[in-house]
Write an enzyme that holds these catalytic residues in place. Structure first.
Site, PDB file in Angstrom:
ATOM      1  N   TYR A  42      -7.187  15.417  -8.498  1.00 30.61           N
ATOM      2  CA  TYR A  42      -6.499  14.611  -9.509  1.00 30.61           C
ATOM      3  C   TYR A  42      -5.569  15.489 -10.346  1.00 30.61           C
ATOM      4  O   TYR A  42      -4.394  15.164 -10.549  1.00 30.61           O
ATOM      5  CB  TYR A  42      -7.522  13.908 -10.396  1.00 30.61           C
ATOM      6  CG  TYR A  42      -6.907  12.978 -11.411  1.00 30.61           C
ATOM      7  CD1 TYR A  42      -6.442  11.715 -11.036  1.00 30.61           C
ATOM      8  CD2 TYR A  42      -6.793  13.342 -12.745  1.00 30.61           C
ATOM      9  CE1 TYR A  42      -5.875  10.858 -11.960  1.00 30.61           C
ATOM     10  CE2 TYR A  42      -6.227  12.486 -13.682  1.00 30.61           C
ATOM     11  CZ  TYR A  42      -5.775  11.245 -13.286  1.00 30.61           C
ATOM     12  OH  TYR A  42      -5.210  10.393 -14.205  1.00 30.61           O
TER      13      TYR A  42
ATOM     14  N   ASP B  25       0.888  -1.161   0.000  1.00 28.52           N
ATOM     15  CA  ASP B  25       0.000   0.000   0.000  1.00 28.52           C
ATOM     16  C   ASP B  25       0.928   1.213   0.000  1.00 28.52           C
ATOM     17  O   ASP B  25       1.601   1.476   0.991  1.00 28.52           O
ATOM     18  CB  ASP B  25      -0.898  -0.003   1.239  1.00 28.52           C
ATOM     19  CG  ASP B  25      -1.854   1.183   1.280  1.00 28.52           C
ATOM     20  OD1 ASP B  25      -1.651   2.156   0.517  1.00 28.52           O
ATOM     21  OD2 ASP B  25      -2.810   1.154   2.091  1.00 28.52           O
ATOM     22  N   VAL B  26       0.984   1.943  -1.116  1.00 25.40           N
ATOM     23  CA  VAL B  26       1.960   3.026  -1.244  1.00 25.40           C
ATOM     24  C   VAL B  26       1.678   4.191  -0.309  1.00 25.40           C
ATOM     25  O   VAL B  26       2.521   5.082  -0.140  1.00 25.40           O
ATOM     26  CB  VAL B  26       2.047   3.547  -2.700  1.00 25.40           C
ATOM     27  CG1 VAL B  26       2.537   2.460  -3.631  1.00 25.40           C
ATOM     28  CG2 VAL B  26       0.717   4.131  -3.162  1.00 25.40           C
TER      29      VAL B  26
END
Length: 262
Positions: A167, A59-60
């Site tokens: 984003y 999980d980054v």
């Protein structure tokens, strides 16, 4: 840089653009460490590729998880004797949200953090933890090259649409930091590139409505379609192999210029 007999770390490598890139590198003789949070997909990919690929669940957004995956990758490299040639942090997500809803309430900060933590912080942390191991490589070319970083930005970094604030911010940051990374790492013989794709045929785009797909096709100059993941992988490969590419974010979008909304 030659791909054959070098190790490339691909985060988000079990699906979408990351998977296509991992397949391209493997097909050209590379060793591929796939970092992804989906173990089922990861193990499936490893079986499909072969013994020059290794999967590490990660999980980054969690430093401990990422550190364990990096340590595992480094141990694998020592085992194979194939030096780290490239870092490709391609894990990414999108979660549309306007800052204000119809009742003028602010968006929950968790929605913004979710995107930024994966697309930007996770990417930076992945690079940060892997870099020391790449920087210790023996030079691979007469120029003294030790490695290359290839990141994924987005057309949203240039023309973010309504609801894409977090984003676009995260992908715009990737675009902006490409040159800074190249400058910072020049003394170490490490290049930095990024690719800014428009919408590609992936599991994420498969969820789009037909109306949205038609709109996207109309604003694409040529060819009149969404991108193919193999086209992204081919450009990523070229960024690795062409030593004189450095510090640039390359658009990969068929001439698409996004409207403000669909």
């Amino acid at each position: 840089m030659h791909i054959k007999d070098r190790t490339f770390v691909v985060s988000g490598g079990a699906s979408g653009l990351g998977l296509a890139t991992a397949e391209e590198l493997y097909a050209n003789g590379g060793y591929v460490a796939i970092l992804d949070m989906n173990p089922a997909n990861g193990e499936k990919v490893i079986k499909q590729l072969g013994d020059r690929a290794k999967f590490f669940e990660v999980d980054v957004t969690e430093s401990e998880s990422l550190e364990a995956a990096v340590n595992g990758t480094v141990a694998w490299i020592k085992q194979t004797g194939k030096p780290m040639g490239g870092i490709l942090p391609l894990a990414g997500v999108g979660l549309p949200a306007k800052l204000l809803d119809r009742d003028l309430n602010p968006v929950d900060m968790s929605r913004l953090n979710f995107v930024i933590d994966i697309n930007l912080k996770g990417m930076l942390n992945t690079i940060r933890l892997l870099l020391p191991h790449m920087a210790r490589n023996e030079p691979t070319t007469p120029d003294g090259e030790r490695g290359v970083i290839v990141m994924v930005s987005s057309s949203a970094a240039f023309e973010g649409q309504v609801g894409q604030l977090s984003y676009a911010a995260s992908k715009g940051a990737v675009r902006s930091m490409t040159l800074v990374l190249a400058r910072d790492l020049a003394p170490n013989g490490i290049r930095a590139m990024s690719i800014a794709p428009s919408l590609f045929e992936t599991a994420m785009s498969a969820a789009l409505s037909e109306k949205v797909r038609q709109t996207l096709t109309k604003v694409t100059e040529f060819p009149k379609r969404l991108g193919n993941a193999k086209e992204f992988a081919g450009l990523a490969r070229h960024c690795i192999e062409n030593t004189y590419l450095n510090g640039e974010c390359i658009r990969l979008d068929g001439g698409t210029r996004m409207p403000s909304k669909m």
